[in-house]
Design an enzyme around this catalytic site. Structure first.
Site, PDB file in Angstrom:
ATOM      1  N   LYS B  76       0.854  -1.205   0.000  1.00  0.00           N
ATOM      2  CA  LYS B  76       0.000   0.000   0.000  1.00  0.00           C
ATOM      3  C   LYS B  76       0.882   1.244   0.000  1.00  0.00           C
ATOM      4  O   LYS B  76       1.942   1.265   0.660  1.00  0.00           O
ATOM      5  CB  LYS B  76      -0.875  -0.036   1.251  1.00  0.00           C
ATOM      6  CG  LYS B  76      -1.943   1.060   1.352  1.00  0.00           C
ATOM      7  CD  LYS B  76      -2.814   0.800   2.594  1.00  0.00           C
ATOM      8  CE  LYS B  76      -3.872   1.886   2.748  1.00  0.00           C
ATOM      9  NZ  LYS B  76      -4.662   1.684   3.981  1.00  0.00           N
ATOM     10  N   SER B 171      -9.556   1.632   3.587  1.00  0.00           N
ATOM     11  CA  SER B 171      -8.814   2.413   2.619  1.00  0.00           C
ATOM     12  C   SER B 171      -7.765   1.634   1.826  1.00  0.00           C
ATOM     13  O   SER B 171      -7.140   2.186   0.930  1.00  0.00           O
ATOM     14  CB  SER B 171      -8.111   3.570   3.328  1.00  0.00           C
ATOM     15  OG  SER B 171      -7.212   3.064   4.275  1.00  0.00           O
ATOM     16  N   SER B 195      -9.453  -0.618   7.794  1.00  0.00           N
ATOM     17  CA  SER B 195      -8.997  -0.402   6.423  1.00  0.00           C
ATOM     18  C   SER B 195      -8.376  -1.577   5.718  1.00  0.00           C
ATOM     19  O   SER B 195      -8.121  -1.501   4.518  1.00  0.00           O
ATOM     20  CB  SER B 195      -7.975   0.752   6.413  1.00  0.00           C
ATOM     21  OG  SER B 195      -8.643   1.954   6.714  1.00  0.00           O
TER      22      SER B 195
END
Lengths: 516, 486
Positions: B76, B171, B195
């Site tokens: 990420k 997210s 997330s």
């Protein structure tokens, strides 16, 4: 992040409670009448109704000043408080900056063990209570030298609290009298130092150095004034003072400024000021508007700091991972108060002299080395070391270890004096010579300059008699009680004897001859 | 080959059925083909091929580093990667190339993993849809599945075929999409309020949130320091365990990690659940829960019960306060963590040079999106001297109560909690954006963020054998060692 700092807060109510007669203050003279005028101020308030500042006439009211000091002291460690990067004085700008110091995103603080030990040592040396649990907080404000936008400090629960420090203050006429005072240490906390900013006015730029190894000791002073018996006044903060001398001047100036303002009916703003060294006055700092809300928040990346003592140490604890307060206490060197007490006991010297001996680096060791090699009384040695030797050093701006006169040499000189081989005046002359020309021993100088005291008392008596005969007018003055007359005679006798007679002995003989 | 699990493909590499370079090239090719998903912000093609070559050399010599050697992974874009741009999907860090690797990244690389690229997210990990980053939203791969296309055909809308694509959740949507679309075998996400688990649920894969302190946060650009953890996204639970074994353990650079050094562990192959006690928190049965999710939840509970586990109802009484508590603490820490983005040392700097303050203000306005700025303002409000006691301190106390709810339940003999992860299945983007980020976060985090506040581990398991777009239930183990294979 930065160079590790210890911040100590002294609440100086005891210290600088100077009751000041407005208008009579000059520089350090505030200390004049220190304790006594304090009492005067107290009784004054009790006996007469208080007038407000606006209605008072200048010079009528006593003022009390309250001073609190925030001292930022850089810890002597090899690396910084929260990052692994090194600490080096005067390194090139931004050459000692780790990722954490530059506040790169994702970096985390890691506590430096040595800094914690240093803080505990400082706390113990200042008679503080060491908090076995202390916490770290973030103090937020935006400034170019604070890359993270916050400083890690210990606001809620610092590492040490409630300490004290005893020190000496010179009072009285010509500051001859020395008294001992105690200042309270409110707390000691570990915190990051901010970077250094240099303002380049020409290019309207500010240059930032994130090394943070400069400014090893900095003091901020919080100052307010009030009438004794009334609540404390509004305080101002004077920041970034780097020497004791400027600190004193800044405080004195600010106290006077506040008094003047209040007596003219103005208000004191709770503001931050800086000290203009050239003009000798405090000025408001441009970039601080109003009171800052630092939005304190616990530092989530540092768990509470837990310290142990021998009793509370968990079984099987890894010594590398824990800090034992008792162990640190054992490793403390002898503290100055202890040393001073020993000096007083051992040598019978006055307390104020014990302070003076410890206040100059290397002086105590010098003193002790002289004592070892001389038979002269400790009081004599003290006087010579503190007045004459130290005086010579200060005049020439030298440190003890730069002195051309070694302890052995001074000891030899004092021995000559003690055996009455030379007079006190002669000894001073020899000392001057020793300072100038290295390599000569005191004995050498004494014989070269023929400074030995006249041992023949009868011969001296004859000289005195002859001088008195030769100056009848002066003798008449003496008889009339003029104290200066005898000094003239002494001077004449000394001239005749080429300064080889002890003035004290001359005086005795003259007085004896006069009375007979 | 790309549809296999990590363990399977690792075995294939060992046996020489495929080489690391071939594997890497296949993944790179698939990434290019699936570019429309927008799962990747940066594709580190050169770096990946180089790492694959190194791995191939090791395999040839018979010196493979372990189960992760030669395995394509994605990270990420809020993890610091040395020499590779790290943006957090924000204008503030566009062009920022870190000089160091996050510890978790380093540990993956030390095991020979091959870094395919940095994945897309909500800006600074603030959001539950992966729709609010500056590089645009991430599309759920399941939007293009046969089932979903058939479902859509039943409702004629007459629009452009691609306009009704589904969100990934967030997210860590980019990481979830990357794993779900077979472009890599594992991905790192982060989990602060759900997330990792939320997008895992929406993309039909496994999302694991470790206990706070188990995995190092050094190099993870923080959202909420006291709740953030790196998360693991894989296609099966065993893979997640493999990756966890590599990542877990003490890091001297992160003072909030446990003292124990890491060691690899394997899940037990035991499928006997008769000694297990499973708790169903009654407060999680909320009216907003979709009927499909509710039925799944029941099905999962019944499945356990029929296999001999004890399934009981439990209570987490302070659940209803967790959203507001989370928001106060989260925004406060955000306000603090974002203070370093001032344009001076790195990242975006505006053109204004009238004064430092003006520069800060413009840089931060240009660099941050509305969501970030909104949270900063809220956080600063809560941290003001006059508000601190009423908001921040109170929220910390409530947080303690919420954490204690879990402690009490786990002390009463319950081993694992079984709850939904999301309220409903993945929704179409057009529907998702009808509410703002804050509202969506408040809604979507409801099942996940209490766990972050309590620091507990939680796992979003994949739905075995199902290919539909449903989120699945999550399990909250009281003890990581008791994690059971489904």
């Amino acid at each position: 992040m930065a160079a590790p700092m210890l911040r100590g807060r002294c609440l100086g109510r005891c210290w600088a409670l100077a009751c000041i007669d407005s208008g009579s203050r000059h520089g350090r003279g505030a200390a004049t009448g220190f304790t006594s005028s304090g009492k005067r101020g107290q009784s004054f308030v009790a006996q007469q109704p208080l007038l407000t500042a606006q209605k008072s006439r200048k010079g009528e009211h006593k003022w009390a000043a309250v001073v609190g000091l925030e001292i930022h002291a850089q810890i002597a460690s090899n690396s910084k408080l929260f990052s692994g990067s090194q600490v080096h004085f005067a390194a090139p700008p931004n050459s000692l900056v780790s990722f954490f110091d530059a506040s790169l995103p994702g970096t985390l603080p890691v506590l430096n063990r040595r800094c914690v030990e240093a803080a505990v040592m400082t706390g113990l040396a200042l008679n503080c209570h060491i908090n076995k649990k202390s916490l770290f907080d973030r103090k937020h404000y935006f400034y170019a030298d604070l890359p993270a936008g916050y400083q890690i400090t210990q606001q809620r629960l610092p590492i040490a609290v409630n300490g004290s420090l005893a020190y000496s203050v010179c009072v009285g006429k010509k500051w001859r009298q020395v008294i001992t005072k105690t200042v309270r240490i409110k707390q000691i906390q570990l915190e990051q130092d901010s970077g250094k900013s240099l303002h380049d006015e020409l290019r309207s730029q500010t240059l930032i150095d994130l090394n943070r190894a400069e400014g090893q000791l900095r003091v901020d002073a919080n100052i307010s004034v009030h009438h004794p018996g009334e609540p404390l006044g509004v305080r101002t903060e004077v920041k970034n003072l780097n020497s004791a001398r400027f600190l004193a001047r800044a405080i004195d100036y600010e106290i006077q400024r506040q008094i003047n303002e209040l007596e003219n009916g103005c208000e004191i703003l709770n503001e931050t000021r800086s000290f203009d060294y050239k003009l000798g006055c405090t000025v408001p700092m441009r970039d601080k508007e109003g009171k800052q809300d630092y939005r304190f928040m616990p530092e989530p990346n540092l768990p509470p700091l837990l310290l142990y003592d021998t009793a509370s140490l968990p079984a099987g604890a890894d010594p590398q991972q824990v800090i034992n307060i008792d162990r640190i206490r054992e490793q403390l060197p002898e503290l100055p108060s202890e040393t001073r007490e020993k000096l007083i006991q051992q040598y019978g010297i006055l307390p104020e002299h014990s302070f003076a001996l410890l206040n100059e680096v290397g002086l105590l060791e010098f003193f002790q080395n002289v004592i070892k090699e001389t038979r002269a009384e400790p009081k004599k040695v003290t006087s010579w070391v503190l007045n004459i030797f130290l005086g010579f050093l200060k005049q020439r701006n030298l440190a003890v270890n730069e002195s051309p006169v070694t302890p052995s040499v001074l000891a030899e000189l004092l021995n000559l004096l003690d055996r009455k081989v030379i007079s006190s005046a002669a000894a001073k002359q020899v000392f001057e010579e020793l300072w100038r020309s290295k390599g000569k021993t005191p004995s050498q100088i004494v014989s070269e300059r023929k400074l030995e005291l006249m041992q023949d008392e009868e011969a001296l008596e004859r000289v005195c008699h002859a001088v008195m005969e030769g100056h009848p007018q002066v003798v008449m003055d003496m008889k009339r009680g003029n104290p200066r007359a005898i000094n003239k005679l002494i001077g004449l006798v000394r001239k005749v004897t080429h300064n080889r007679a002890d003035p004290t002995v001359i005086k005795e003989i003259l007085e004896k001859q006069l009375s007979s | 080959m790309l549809g296999r699990t990590l363990q399977e493909v690792s075995a294939a590499l060992k046996q020489g059925q495929i080489t690391p370079v071939e594997l890497c090239q296949k993944c790179l090719s698939l990434i290019k083909k699936t570019k429309f998903l927008n799962a990747y912000i940066t594709i580190s093609e050169e770096v990946a091929l180089k790492q694959a070559e190194e791995s191939e050399k090791r395999y040839k010599k018979g010196h493979s580093l372990g189960a992760l050697d030669g395995i394509p992974v994605a990270v990420k874009d809020n993890f610091s990667t040395s020499g590779i741009e790290t943006t957090c999907a924000s204008n503030m860090l566009k062009g920022y190339v870190p000089p160091y690797n996050a510890t978790v990244v380093q540990r993956l690389l030390d095991q020979g993993a091959v870094l395919m690229g940095k994945t897309n997210l909500d800006e600074f990990a603030m959001g539950s849809g992966s729709t609010d980053g500056v590089f645009g939203p991430v599309k759920n791969p399941w939007s293009y599945s046969k089932q979903y296309r058939e479902k859509r055909k039943q409702k004629p809308h007459g629009e452009n075929e691609d306009s009704n694509w589904l969100i990934t959740g967030g997210s860590s949507g980019g990481s979830a999409a990357a794993v779900s679309a077979f472009t890599c075998f594992a991905a790192l996400g982060s989990d602060t309020g759900g997330s990792t688990r939320n997008p895992a649920a929406h993309c039909g894969i496994v999302g694991f949130k470790p206990s706070y302190g188990l995995v190092s946060r050094h190099g993870l650009i923080p959202l909420v320091n006291s709740m953030d953890v790196p998360g693991i996204l894989t296609r099966c639970v065993d893979d997640a365990a493999t990756v966890l074994g590599v990542l877990a353990g003490h890091d001297p650079k992160d003072s909030t990690t446990i003292q124990d050094p890491g060691k690899p562990f394997m899940l037990s192959s035991l499928t006997d659940v008769s000694k297990l006690c499973i708790g169903i928190p009654k407060e999680y049965l909320v009216p907003e829960l979709s009927s499909e999710v509710r039925s799944f939840w029941s099905k999962a509970a019944n499945l356990f019960e029929s296999e001999g586990a004890k399934v009981i109802e439990v209570s987490l009484p302070h659940t209803s306060y967790s959203i507001v508590c989370y928001h106060v603490l989260c925004t406060s820490e955000v306000a603090s963590n974002m203070a370093r983005f001032d344009g001076l040392e790195y990242g975006h700097r505006c053109d204004i040079d009238v004064s430092t303050e003006a520069m800060y203000a413009a840089t931060r306005r240009e660099g941050f999106n509305d969501v970030v700025r909104g949270r900063i303002l809220a956080g600063n409000f809560f941290l003001l001297k006059e508000n601190y006691a009423n908001y921040f301190i109170k929220a910390q106390k409530v947080r303690r109560l919420i954490a204690n709810d879990f402690v009490n339940v786990f002390n009463s003999g319950v081993d694992v909690l079984l709850t939904p992860t999301t309220l409903s299945e993945a929704v179409p983007y057009l529907e998702f954006i009808k509410e703002d980020n804050r509202t969506r976060s408040a809604q979507d985090d409801i099942f996940t963020q209490a766990v972050n506040m309590a620091g507990l581990p939680a796992r979003q398991p994949e739905q075995p054998g199902r290919q539909v777009v449903e989120h699945v239930v999550e399990t909250v183990p009281g003890d990581v060692k008791n994690a059971q294979k489904q």
